[in-house]
Design an enzyme around this catalytic site. Sequence first.
Site, PDB file in Angstrom:
ATOM      1  N   HIS A 148      -7.173  -5.925   2.037  1.00  0.00           N
ATOM      2  CA  HIS A 148      -5.893  -5.228   2.839  1.00  0.00           C
ATOM      3  C   HIS A 148      -5.480  -6.280   3.944  1.00  0.00           C
ATOM      4  O   HIS A 148      -6.016  -6.925   4.439  1.00  0.00           O
ATOM      5  CB  HIS A 148      -6.336  -3.962   3.821  1.00  0.00           C
ATOM      6  CG  HIS A 148      -6.923  -2.783   3.143  1.00  0.00           C
ATOM      7  ND1 HIS A 148      -6.249  -1.503   3.009  1.00  0.00           N
ATOM      8  CD2 HIS A 148      -8.117  -2.472   2.622  1.00  0.00           C
ATOM      9  CE1 HIS A 148      -6.847  -0.717   2.375  1.00  0.00           C
ATOM     10  NE2 HIS A 148      -8.100  -1.126   2.011  1.00  0.00           N
TER      11      HIS A 148
ATOM     12  N   HIS B 194     -10.756  -7.331 -13.158  1.00  0.00           N
ATOM     13  CA  HIS B 194     -11.519  -6.392 -12.496  1.00  0.00           C
ATOM     14  C   HIS B 194     -12.985  -6.779 -11.982  1.00  0.00           C
ATOM     15  O   HIS B 194     -13.745  -7.089 -12.780  1.00  0.00           O
ATOM     16  CB  HIS B 194     -11.679  -4.958 -13.439  1.00  0.00           C
ATOM     17  CG  HIS B 194     -12.257  -3.916 -12.836  1.00  0.00           C
ATOM     18  ND1 HIS B 194     -11.509  -3.045 -12.233  1.00  0.00           N
ATOM     19  CD2 HIS B 194     -13.940  -3.555 -12.955  1.00  0.00           C
ATOM     20  CE1 HIS B 194     -12.691  -2.136 -11.726  1.00  0.00           C
ATOM     21  NE2 HIS B 194     -13.957  -2.366 -12.100  1.00  0.00           N
TER      22      HIS B 194
ATOM     23  N   HIS C 281     -10.164  -5.191  -3.313  1.00  0.00           N
ATOM     24  CA  HIS C 281      -8.938  -5.466  -2.832  1.00  0.00           C
ATOM     25  C   HIS C 281      -9.077  -5.965  -1.239  1.00  0.00           C
ATOM     26  O   HIS C 281      -9.893  -5.336  -0.668  1.00  0.00           O
ATOM     27  CB  HIS C 281      -8.035  -4.267  -2.902  1.00  0.00           C
ATOM     28  CG  HIS C 281      -8.665  -3.011  -2.579  1.00  0.00           C
ATOM     29  ND1 HIS C 281      -9.589  -2.364  -3.182  1.00  0.00           N
ATOM     30  CD2 HIS C 281      -8.558  -2.327  -1.290  1.00  0.00           C
ATOM     31  CE1 HIS C 281      -9.899  -1.180  -2.586  1.00  0.00           C
ATOM     32  NE2 HIS C 281      -9.313  -1.137  -1.251  1.00  0.00           N
TER      33      HIS C 281
ATOM     34  N   GLY D 167     -16.028   2.888   3.228  1.00  0.00           N
ATOM     35  CA  GLY D 167     -14.881   3.512   3.110  1.00  0.00           C
ATOM     36  C   GLY D 167     -14.076   3.006   1.967  1.00  0.00           C
ATOM     37  O   GLY D 167     -12.793   3.277   1.989  1.00  0.00           O
TER      38      GLY D 167
ATOM     39  N   HIS E  36     -11.698  -1.158  -7.169  1.00  0.00           N
ATOM     40  CA  HIS E  36     -11.293  -2.669  -7.846  1.00  0.00           C
ATOM     41  C   HIS E  36     -11.272  -3.259  -6.454  1.00  0.00           C
ATOM     42  O   HIS E  36     -10.466  -3.132  -5.577  1.00  0.00           O
ATOM     43  CB  HIS E  36     -10.144  -2.322  -8.681  1.00  0.00           C
ATOM     44  CG  HIS E  36      -9.495  -3.625  -9.112  1.00  0.00           C
ATOM     45  ND1 HIS E  36      -9.015  -3.627 -10.292  1.00  0.00           N
ATOM     46  CD2 HIS E  36      -9.412  -4.977  -8.486  1.00  0.00           C
ATOM     47  CE1 HIS E  36      -8.685  -5.023 -10.781  1.00  0.00           C
ATOM     48  NE2 HIS E  36      -8.792  -5.516  -9.552  1.00  0.00           N
TER      49      HIS E  36
ATOM     50  N   ASP F 131       0.932  -1.223   0.002  1.00  0.00           N
ATOM     51  CA  ASP F 131      -0.058  -0.072   0.011  1.00  0.00           C
ATOM     52  C   ASP F 131       0.799   1.271   0.127  1.00  0.00           C
ATOM     53  O   ASP F 131       1.788   1.249   0.734  1.00  0.00           O
ATOM     54  CB  ASP F 131      -0.777  -0.175   1.244  1.00  0.00           C
ATOM     55  CG  ASP F 131      -1.850   1.027   1.257  1.00  0.00           C
ATOM     56  OD1 ASP F 131      -3.201   0.618   0.961  1.00  0.00           O
ATOM     57  OD2 ASP F 131      -1.710   2.285   1.346  1.00  0.00           O
TER      58      ASP F 131
HETATM   59  P1  5GP Z   1      -9.818   1.376   0.172  1.00  0.00           P
HETATM   60  O1  5GP Z   1      -9.930   2.651   1.122  1.00  0.00           O
HETATM   61  O2  5GP Z   1     -10.318   1.730  -1.282  1.00  0.00           O
HETATM   62  O3  5GP Z   1     -10.155   0.116   0.880  1.00  0.00           O
HETATM   63  O4  5GP Z   1      -8.349   1.459   0.115  1.00  0.00           O
HETATM   64  C1  5GP Z   1      -7.609   1.849  -1.050  1.00  0.00           C
HETATM   65  C2  5GP Z   1      -6.040   1.790  -0.668  1.00  0.00           C
HETATM   66  O5  5GP Z   1      -5.385   1.850  -1.918  1.00  0.00           O
HETATM   67  C3  5GP Z   1      -5.711   2.793   0.312  1.00  0.00           C
HETATM   68  O6  5GP Z   1      -5.052   2.012   1.577  1.00  0.00           O
HETATM   69  C4  5GP Z   1      -4.543   3.497  -0.289  1.00  0.00           C
HETATM   70  O7  5GP Z   1      -3.538   3.948   0.411  1.00  0.00           O
HETATM   71  C5  5GP Z   1      -4.132   2.504  -1.394  1.00  0.00           C
HETATM   72  N1  5GP Z   1      -3.684   3.324  -2.616  1.00  0.00           N
HETATM   73  C6  5GP Z   1      -4.374   4.329  -3.282  1.00  0.00           C
HETATM   74  N2  5GP Z   1      -3.648   4.673  -4.506  1.00  0.00           N
HETATM   75  C7  5GP Z   1      -2.512   3.747  -4.395  1.00  0.00           C
HETATM   76  C8  5GP Z   1      -1.388   3.697  -5.410  1.00  0.00           C
HETATM   77  O8  5GP Z   1      -1.321   4.436  -6.367  1.00  0.00           O
HETATM   78  N3  5GP Z   1      -0.466   2.669  -5.115  1.00  0.00           N
HETATM   79  C9  5GP Z   1      -0.633   1.755  -4.073  1.00  0.00           C
HETATM   80  N4  5GP Z   1       0.234   1.084  -3.716  1.00  0.00           N
HETATM   81  N5  5GP Z   1      -1.576   2.052  -3.256  1.00  0.00           N
HETATM   82  C10 5GP Z   1      -2.668   2.886  -3.284  1.00  0.00           C
HETATM   83 ZN    ZN Z   2      -9.778  -2.446 -11.916  1.00  0.00          ZN
END
Ligand code: 5GP
Ligand code: ZN
Length: 112
Positions: A101, A46, A99, A92, A97, A30
């Site tokens: 964590h 996707h 994912h 949140g 796409h 991340d």
């Molecule tokens: P969400 O809030 O959608 O569950 O988490 C998205 C995650 O993607 C966040 O933890 C954020 O730091 C990470 N993220 C956003 N943009 C990028 C990027 O360009 N590269 C990487 N490696 N992580 C990203």
């Molecule tokens: Zn995607």
Amino acid sequence: MSDCLFCKMVAGEVPADVVYEDEEVLVFKDIAPKAEVHLLMIPKQHTESLDTLSEADDAVVARMMRKLPIIAQEQGLESGFRTIINTGAGGGQVVFHLHMHLLGGKNLPGFG
Ligand code: 5GP
Ligand code: ZN
């Protein structure tokens, strides 16, 4: 999805710090880690979120779940790890796409 950040990472159009890759799954660091280890695991194909999964995705989702503890071990997280899946704006989710964590190590934030 041509405008999807994570699809661009899969395609190699946006750089990613990749720690694991196979035909179906990509795992990368991340960009804004919330703990000592903070990885994101995505299906290469996707799909927006848990909300958009269909029966056709069952195998890849199961595979991702089974891979998580293996990757956690490889990252030195012997004592355990946290998995978070944010779904939808209200959950949140910022990148649409799917994912998972994977968090662990020092500075693991409290939950709740
Ligand atoms: P969400 O809030 O959608 O569950 O988490 C998205 C995650 O993607 C966040 O933890 C954020 O730091 C990470 N993220 C956003 N943009 C990028 C990027 O360009 N590269 C990487 N490696 N992580 C990203
Ligand atoms: Zn995607």
